[in-house]
Design a protein around this motif. Structure first.
Motif, PDB file in Angstrom:
ATOM      1  N   SER A  56       0.836  -1.192   0.000  1.00  0.00           N
ATOM      2  CA  SER A  56       0.000   0.000   0.000  1.00  0.00           C
ATOM      3  C   SER A  56       0.874   1.246   0.000  1.00  0.00           C
ATOM      4  O   SER A  56       1.885   1.314   0.705  1.00  0.00           O
ATOM      5  CB  SER A  56      -0.891   0.011   1.243  1.00  0.00           C
ATOM      6  OG  SER A  56      -1.552   1.243   1.349  1.00  0.00           O
ATOM      7  N   GLN A  57       0.477   2.232  -0.771  1.00  0.00           N
ATOM      8  CA  GLN A  57       1.202   3.502  -0.793  1.00  0.00           C
ATOM      9  C   GLN A  57       0.720   4.422   0.314  1.00  0.00           C
ATOM     10  O   GLN A  57       1.360   5.410   0.628  1.00  0.00           O
ATOM     11  CB  GLN A  57       1.043   4.182  -2.159  1.00  0.00           C
ATOM     12  CG  GLN A  57       1.560   3.345  -3.315  1.00  0.00           C
ATOM     13  CD  GLN A  57       3.026   3.026  -3.194  1.00  0.00           C
ATOM     14  OE1 GLN A  57       3.843   3.924  -3.036  1.00  0.00           O
ATOM     15  NE2 GLN A  57       3.371   1.756  -3.245  1.00  0.00           N
ATOM     16  N   ASP A  58      -0.444   4.122   0.869  1.00  0.00           N
ATOM     17  CA  ASP A  58      -1.013   4.842   2.008  1.00  0.00           C
ATOM     18  C   ASP A  58      -1.016   6.362   1.809  1.00  0.00           C
ATOM     19  O   ASP A  58      -0.612   7.125   2.675  1.00  0.00           O
ATOM     20  CB  ASP A  58      -0.271   4.463   3.280  1.00  0.00           C
ATOM     21  CG  ASP A  58      -1.152   4.580   4.505  1.00  0.00           C
ATOM     22  OD1 ASP A  58      -2.373   4.745   4.356  1.00  0.00           O
ATOM     23  OD2 ASP A  58      -0.608   4.508   5.620  1.00  0.00           O
ATOM     24  N   TYR A  59      -1.481   6.793   0.647  1.00  0.00           N
ATOM     25  CA  TYR A  59      -1.476   8.213   0.309  1.00  0.00           C
ATOM     26  C   TYR A  59      -2.356   9.046   1.227  1.00  0.00           C
ATOM     27  O   TYR A  59      -2.019  10.177   1.557  1.00  0.00           O
ATOM     28  CB  TYR A  59      -1.904   8.423  -1.144  1.00  0.00           C
ATOM     29  CG  TYR A  59      -0.859   8.007  -2.135  1.00  0.00           C
ATOM     30  CD1 TYR A  59       0.361   8.666  -2.194  1.00  0.00           C
ATOM     31  CD2 TYR A  59      -1.078   6.957  -3.012  1.00  0.00           C
ATOM     32  CE1 TYR A  59       1.333   8.292  -3.106  1.00  0.00           C
ATOM     33  CE2 TYR A  59      -0.112   6.574  -3.923  1.00  0.00           C
ATOM     34  CZ  TYR A  59       1.088   7.241  -3.968  1.00  0.00           C
ATOM     35  OH  TYR A  59       2.048   6.872  -4.854  1.00  0.00           O
ATOM     36  N   SER A  62      -0.577   9.600   4.608  1.00  0.00           N
ATOM     37  CA  SER A  62       0.643  10.386   4.494  1.00  0.00           C
ATOM     38  C   SER A  62       0.390  11.803   3.993  1.00  0.00           C
ATOM     39  O   SER A  62       1.283  12.635   4.003  1.00  0.00           O
ATOM     40  CB  SER A  62       1.625   9.687   3.544  1.00  0.00           C
ATOM     41  OG  SER A  62       1.130   9.727   2.209  1.00  0.00           O
ATOM     42  N   ARG A  64      -0.144  12.549   0.941  1.00  0.00           N
ATOM     43  CA  ARG A  64       0.451  12.667  -0.387  1.00  0.00           C
ATOM     44  C   ARG A  64      -0.528  12.164  -1.450  1.00  0.00           C
ATOM     45  O   ARG A  64      -0.376  11.088  -1.990  1.00  0.00           O
ATOM     46  CB  ARG A  64       1.732  11.830  -0.486  1.00  0.00           C
ATOM     47  CG  ARG A  64       2.827  12.260   0.427  1.00  0.00           C
ATOM     48  CD  ARG A  64       4.045  11.361   0.291  1.00  0.00           C
ATOM     49  NE  ARG A  64       3.669   9.962   0.453  1.00  0.00           N
ATOM     50  CZ  ARG A  64       4.181   8.956  -0.248  1.00  0.00           C
ATOM     51  NH1 ARG A  64       5.108   9.177  -1.144  1.00  0.00           N
ATOM     52  NH2 ARG A  64       3.783   7.720  -0.049  1.00  0.00           N
ATOM     53  N   LEU A  65      -1.535  12.952  -1.756  1.00  0.00           N
ATOM     54  CA  LEU A  65      -2.482  12.527  -2.778  1.00  0.00           C
ATOM     55  C   LEU A  65      -1.946  12.776  -4.176  1.00  0.00           C
ATOM     56  O   LEU A  65      -2.397  12.180  -5.134  1.00  0.00           O
ATOM     57  CB  LEU A  65      -3.814  13.225  -2.580  1.00  0.00           C
ATOM     58  CG  LEU A  65      -4.563  12.816  -1.309  1.00  0.00           C
ATOM     59  CD1 LEU A  65      -5.854  13.607  -1.171  1.00  0.00           C
ATOM     60  CD2 LEU A  65      -4.852  11.343  -1.295  1.00  0.00           C
ATOM     61  N   THR A  66      -0.990  13.690  -4.296  1.00  0.00           N
ATOM     62  CA  THR A  66      -0.349  13.945  -5.590  1.00  0.00           C
ATOM     63  C   THR A  66       1.152  14.057  -5.367  1.00  0.00           C
ATOM     64  O   THR A  66       1.620  14.292  -4.271  1.00  0.00           O
ATOM     65  CB  THR A  66      -0.863  15.239  -6.243  1.00  0.00           C
ATOM     66  OG1 THR A  66      -0.593  16.336  -5.382  1.00  0.00           O
ATOM     67  CG2 THR A  66      -2.354  15.168  -6.519  1.00  0.00           C
ATOM     68  N   ARG A  67       1.870  13.917  -6.439  1.00  0.00           N
ATOM     69  CA  ARG A  67       3.328  14.056  -6.347  1.00  0.00           C
ATOM     70  C   ARG A  67       3.789  15.263  -7.085  1.00  0.00           C
ATOM     71  O   ARG A  67       3.258  15.750  -7.956  1.00  0.00           O
ATOM     72  CB  ARG A  67       4.018  12.824  -6.925  1.00  0.00           C
ATOM     73  CG  ARG A  67       3.861  11.692  -5.974  1.00  0.00           C
ATOM     74  CD  ARG A  67       4.778  10.585  -6.354  1.00  0.00           C
ATOM     75  NE  ARG A  67       4.747   9.678  -5.231  1.00  0.00           N
ATOM     76  CZ  ARG A  67       5.782   8.998  -4.814  1.00  0.00           C
ATOM     77  NH1 ARG A  67       6.931   9.107  -5.414  1.00  0.00           N
ATOM     78  NH2 ARG A  67       5.704   8.192  -3.824  1.00  0.00           N
TER      79      ARG A  67
END
Length: 67
Positions: A56-59, A62, A64-67
């Motif tokens: 899981s990236q667990d956005y 964290s 962090r919905l975008t980069r």
């Protein structure tokens, strides 16, 4: 969103009456179809990722919905 939840958890229990509620609420056939397709695609992607052990990236947690 209730319809999407139904499709996610028990698509086989969806009835014509469930779809009719969307029509009465103003949804067009194309919108209903898109809701089903997108829900199904996300389920597919999640199952493939789970099967291959993609972590899981667990956005959301964290922030962090975008980069």
């Amino acid at each position: 969103m209730e319809y999407v939840e139904l499709i996610t958890h028990a698509a086989n229990r969806s009835t014509p009456e469930d779809v009719e509620k969307l029509r009465v609420a103003g949804w067009k056939e194309e919108q209903i179809s898109e809701a089903v397709y997108i829900t199904a695609l996300f389920a597919f992607f999640n199952r493939v990722a789970d099967a291959f052990g993609v972590p899981s990236q667990d956005y959301l947690a964290s922030g962090r919905l975008t980069r």
